[in-house]
Design an enzyme around this catalytic site. Structure first.
Site, PDB file in Angstrom:
ATOM      1  N   ASP A  22      11.836   1.644 -10.612  1.00 22.17           N
ATOM      2  CA  ASP A  22      10.944   2.798 -10.633  1.00 22.17           C
ATOM      3  C   ASP A  22      11.725   4.000 -10.097  1.00 22.17           C
ATOM      4  O   ASP A  22      12.805   3.846  -9.509  1.00 22.17           O
ATOM      5  CB  ASP A  22       9.717   2.500  -9.774  1.00 22.17           C
ATOM      6  N   ASP A  24      10.095   7.620  -8.662  1.00 24.64           N
ATOM      7  CA  ASP A  24       9.482   8.345  -7.539  1.00 24.64           C
ATOM      8  C   ASP A  24       9.061   7.384  -6.441  1.00 24.64           C
ATOM      9  O   ASP A  24       8.269   6.472  -6.667  1.00 24.64           O
ATOM     10  CB  ASP A  24       8.273   9.148  -8.028  1.00 24.64           C
TER      11      ASP A  24
END
Length: 314
Positions: A22, A24
């Site tokens: 991922d 953020d």
């Protein structure tokens, strides 16, 4: 840190062939870089930011879903698309200030050096992903593939992003390891039948219950557990890391972080014992040992910082 069901033994029979990351809150600290944007935007329309709601509600959501809930929650005079058009230029300016989270560059360079396929799969739109990583050296070139939520049918918690990332890397989804910070990301990994390591942000403790292994930060990641190459950068049982910058007030033996609007400059993932330098007035530099942890008080979590000064020089 591992949850009760997460241990090296539970992964002993797993041979991972690829990793899906991922962005953020996992690799990039966009939260601290953009923390003032929504508050300042709402103030222009006479609205006050609900800090508790923002801390808990929107982590990991797609842009469209997040915009719709913000417009509804604050009764803003926009459609969700109009809100996005108004606020995104403000976020873009702040993304340039976002720093990699502890261990992010180390992991990316390690996977790339050892020829391990790894993908970036985020609920952000692809153009926003490109903008966020544009100032991070090597990131755009190192990833085997980069995917945004607008490139698949549905974003997380749907498994579409992760399954497509595996397909593009030419790897069986069952041989992929996902590294996430949010509950929606962990749920997406489970739906894709992939193993998942959680590095939760402060408000995302729930994802710890569903992940295979839970870490304080990427610095704790042990690739050998998953059949991946070992890190080779330890020096005499100490790990050199990139600098972490924050301000403290030291008075009569007590240390307090100096914050803006009560918001720590330290990412939630910063925890442990660190050796470094402190600069005080008159350009005085001191070697210090800093212990950083979290104190839990009823429903709140506060950062605890303990510092010891070694010696000073000018």
């Amino acid at each position: 840190m591992m949850n009760s069901s997460g241990s090296a033994s539970c992964c002993a029979d797993i041979k991972i062939s690829a990793v899906v990351l991922d962005l953020d809150g996992t690799l990039l600290d966009t939260e601290n870089a953009t923390k003032s944007v929504l508050k300042e935007f709402l103030a222009k329309y006479g609205k006050n930011l609900d800090k508790e709601k923002e801390d808990r509600k929107r982590l990991g959501m797609t842009l469209q879903a997040s915009a719709a809930t913000i417009v509804k929650d604050y009764d803003l005079p926009f459609t969700p698309n109009q809100f996005i058009d108004e606020i995104m230029p403000l976020y873009r300016d702040k993304w340039l200030l976002a720093r990699p989270l502890p261990g992010a560059n180390r992991l990316i360079k390690h996977l790339h050096k050892n020829g391990v396929p790894f993908a970036l799969a985020s609920n952000s739109l692809r153009e926003y992903i490109d903008a966020k990583i544009s100032h991070q050296e090597g990131w755009n070139e190192y990833f085997s593939t980069i995917l945004g939520s607008d490139q698949v049918k549905s974003g997380k918690p749907s498994p579409d992003l992760l399954i497509e990332a595996a397909r593009r890397m030419g790897v069986d989804a069952l041989k992929c390891l996902v590294i996430e910070d949010s509950l929606v990301g962990v749920k997406a990994a489970q739906a894709a039948k992939m193993r998942v390591v959680a590095v939760p942000s402060g408000s995302e403790a729930d994802c710890s219950l569903l992940a295979d292994i839970v870490l304080h930060s990427l610095l704790e990641f042990q690739p050998e557990i998953w059949g991946l190459p070992l890190f080779d950068d330890w020096v005499d049982k100490a790990l050199p890391i990139e600098p972490i910058y924050f301000r403290i007030l030291y008075k009569t033996g007590c240390v307090t972080e100096v914050t803006d609007d009560g918001k720590s400059a330290l990412p939630c993932q910063v925890s442990g014992l660190y050796f470094g330098w402190a600069e005080s007035g008159m350009h005085r530099i001191s070697k210090v040992v800093v212990g950083i942890g979290l104190l839990h008080h009823s429903s709140t979590v506060k950062r605890n910082i303990v510092s010891s000064q070694s010696f000073s020089f000018f």
